[in-house]
Design an enzyme around this catalytic site. Sequence first.
Site, PDB file in Angstrom:
ATOM      1  N   SER A  15       0.802  -1.166   0.132  1.00 24.36           N
ATOM      2  CA  SER A  15      -0.413  -0.175   0.308  1.00 24.36           C
ATOM      3  C   SER A  15       0.849   1.235  -0.073  1.00 24.36           C
ATOM      4  CB  SER A  15      -0.957   0.465   1.017  1.00 24.36           C
ATOM      5  OG  SER A  15      -0.297   0.163   2.069  1.00 24.36           O
ATOM      6  N   ASP A  16       0.546   2.592  -0.521  1.00 25.50           N
ATOM      7  CA  ASP A  16       1.084   3.810  -0.210  1.00 25.50           C
ATOM      8  C   ASP A  16       0.680   3.857   1.757  1.00 25.50           C
ATOM      9  OD1 ASP A  16       1.949   6.446  -0.411  1.00 25.50           O
ATOM     10  OD2 ASP A  16       1.020   6.753  -2.107  1.00 25.50           O
ATOM     11  N   TRP A  17       1.791   4.821   1.945  1.00 24.41           N
ATOM     12  CA  TRP A  17       2.019   5.197   3.414  1.00 24.41           C
ATOM     13  C   TRP A  17       0.010   5.331   4.244  1.00 24.41           C
ATOM     14  CZ3 TRP A  17       5.108   2.383   1.325  1.00 24.41           C
ATOM     15  CH2 TRP A  17       6.494   2.470   2.074  1.00 24.41           C
ATOM     16  N   ILE A  18      -0.085   5.085   5.126  1.00 27.23           N
ATOM     17  CA  ILE A  18      -2.184   4.609   5.583  1.00 27.23           C
ATOM     18  C   ILE A  18      -2.756   4.989   4.220  1.00 27.23           C
ATOM     19  CG2 ILE A  18      -2.678   6.543   7.015  1.00 27.23           C
ATOM     20  CD1 ILE A  18      -0.624   5.449   7.830  1.00 27.23           C
ATOM     21  N   GLY A  19      -2.241   4.198   3.138  1.00 27.54           N
ATOM     22  CA  GLY A  19      -3.483   3.681   2.357  1.00 27.54           C
ATOM     23  C   GLY A  19      -3.838   2.243   1.985  1.00 27.54           C
TER      24      GLY A  19
END
Length: 829
Positions: A218-222
């Site tokens: 995932s993207d960060w916090i995604g």
Amino acid sequence: MTANEFDVDAALAKLALPQKIKLLAGLGWWHTHSVPEAGVPSMRMSDGPNGVRGTQFFNGVPSSCFPASTGLGSSFDIDLAREVGGALADECRAKSCHILLGPTVNTQRSPLGGRSFESFSEDPHLNGTIAAAYINGLQAKGVAATIKHYVANDQEFERFRALREIYLKPFQIAIRDSNPWALMTSYNRVNGLHVSENPWLLQDILRKEWGYEGMLMSDWIGVYSTSESIKAGLDLEMPGPTVMRGNAIQRALAGEKLLPGDIDARVRKILELVKRAHASGIPFDGPEQGVDTPELRSLLRRAAADAVVLLKNDKGILPLKDSTKTITVIGPNAKQAFTSGGGSARLLETYQVSPLEGITSAANAIGAEVKYAVGAHTHNFLPLLDPYISYDGKKGALVEFWNDPPSAEWLEKSTEGKDAVWSTPTLSSSCFLMDGIDDTKYTTIFTPDEDGDYEFDVSIAGKGTLFVDGKPVIDLMNAPLGGAFFGLGTEDMRGVVRGLKAGQSVAIEMRMSNASFMSAGGAPFSTRGGIRLGAVRLVDADEAIAQAVSLAKESDVAIVVIGLTHELESEGFDRPDMSLPGLTNKLASEVLKANSNTIIVNQSGSPVEMPWVDNAHTLLQAFYGGNELGNGLADVLFGKVNPSGKLALTFPKRLEDNPTYPSYGPHGESPGKILYGEGIFVGYRNYDKKRIEPLFPFGYGLSYTTFSYSDLSITPISSEGKFGVSFSISNTGKVDGREVAQIYVSDPESALPRPIRELKGFAKVALKAGESKRVTVNLDREALGYFNERLGSWIAEKGVFEVAVAASSRDVKLTKKVELEKTITWVGL
């Protein structure tokens, strides 16, 4: 365990269920979890794409900064992209990093996009081709590339054909031609469903149709779900500690929303990347070191020069002649080196060369005198103090830390307090304290290089006070929140200090508290503090322009270096418009009037409006050039390098001409949702369709020599859709040079609307003065086809196609027709 001994199946068999669950989320910001009992180490990753920052936002190990992706894309140089990837791999290895978070291949739709500079092009073929070369260079040395952000980053989507032909296409090309070992999903939804939990995108297209076998993170916090993201195929949640996995997976397993086989499938992909990391020989939990060699500096300089595009040279002023005796360098982008755009692409450079430094060095070599005037400031943010600060006799500042909340008296008055628990030197007056740090004091000595009154500006994450010579100058105890530090910091606050003298030092002290760290503005993370401190001599705006004009009049040549910066063009926000900041346009106009030998250099990661362009006979686009920005630019200005770049994106005359207007950004007609109304007609495709004359077209760029094209021939198209395009190209000038020959294909009788022409191939050809070469570009069915939504497949319809060989999307040199005798349909790569 040696490099060749890691066995994925054996490791998976050793893992207990809680250990498997732990592996499905990151360990902090930059690592995966380890399971020593099963022989599974922790892998390290680092932000890219134009450098390798390492694991620290604050005071990390310095790194090489390569040109931003729009610059590298505008080189149209596959070999250079591969070399850059290899050099980034060397930096990764030095920092014990197994996974680089790059390249970015999101299609550039609008000049306003805050991260436009991170992607290579508006065209999917160029985007994917340069990305593949970059990935191949990186992975040839054992470092995993992470192609991102899959897909249609940060917007909602409506049309499947455009998704296939424009936005998915660069990912498809890069996966076909380079097989990146990791892929990062984007934050956004596509047709209402977040990509990180979208089985159609992650399973049906990526895994089944394209046969992709790498790890998905995932993207960060995604990550926005537990069961859905795991079932869709998202292997790794980043960063840690987990929010959507961990105990939530245990609950989902208990309710049979997930099965053990679902967990094993995700863990297997992580272990497969661990196997590659083992084979690379890069140590696990190893040291972080820098790389700085003559060979690397040479590559950085060459890349910076090749990222420059010559847009106008109407009077033939360039390259500068040895007879040039006086040069005035002007502009807010001249004295400070803006090496990259902002956000996660920013890093601490091993060194940097400003345009003023590069030009001065080159001028000295021919005996020319250089003078400098700023002319105008950007006004949004004042220049950092970095060139003028020292502490204890060394360049930089001292940052001290406490764990206890400070008293209000200590924060607001210049009083002594108890000793700090820890301190460290730093080189910059911009410190993003993302690494677990608490209450701070920033101390340095500021030595101005000009007499006058100075304006200081500060933004912080926290609250505090700026002192100059022991006196409070800026109060940030209750400052309103602003856009600094991804929306976590205060507004930019300002104060004036009178009567400073050149060469006379003053003490600077920023006392602040980060005890209650801030999380605001929708930022996907929090911070334990941040400081951004700038200053500049106060001058009357008209007086500053007048000084620049006066110096320009006295010089043989004036070089005006203007543009954007990493604080105006950055991840975290979009630009409000295409305007250059402050009085930049007025400065350019006035200097152009004052000296007929004025050269304008624009530095930005994406297009800007140029209202003075008709009066500018000499114009270059420099992008963000990395460490060697200044030397690379000087090499082009003084003729050491013949420019060969071509614009990887269209420069419109005004924002309203861009295909995304008015649906993009603050001009959007549907708050919270943006429709991709231009469909497949992105970038130059739209300008061609609507017959809009751009300021500078896609693929455009000049040289110090001239080229001619002739003798086009095309082989018959095979039953599989393969054919070759051959032509001759000659250097008809007196200077050695390189030309980017572009191949466009048109299908005038398609069953569905198609662009007037589409880039399907290119070749960068080096030619000595007077030399000719025969060039062949091989194409296949991808050059002929489009995506048919009703069929659910790609189709190249039988009939006659037109092939054009061009110097830009608007400068066609040769055309020829070729016939496909039988329709071809296909699915997959």
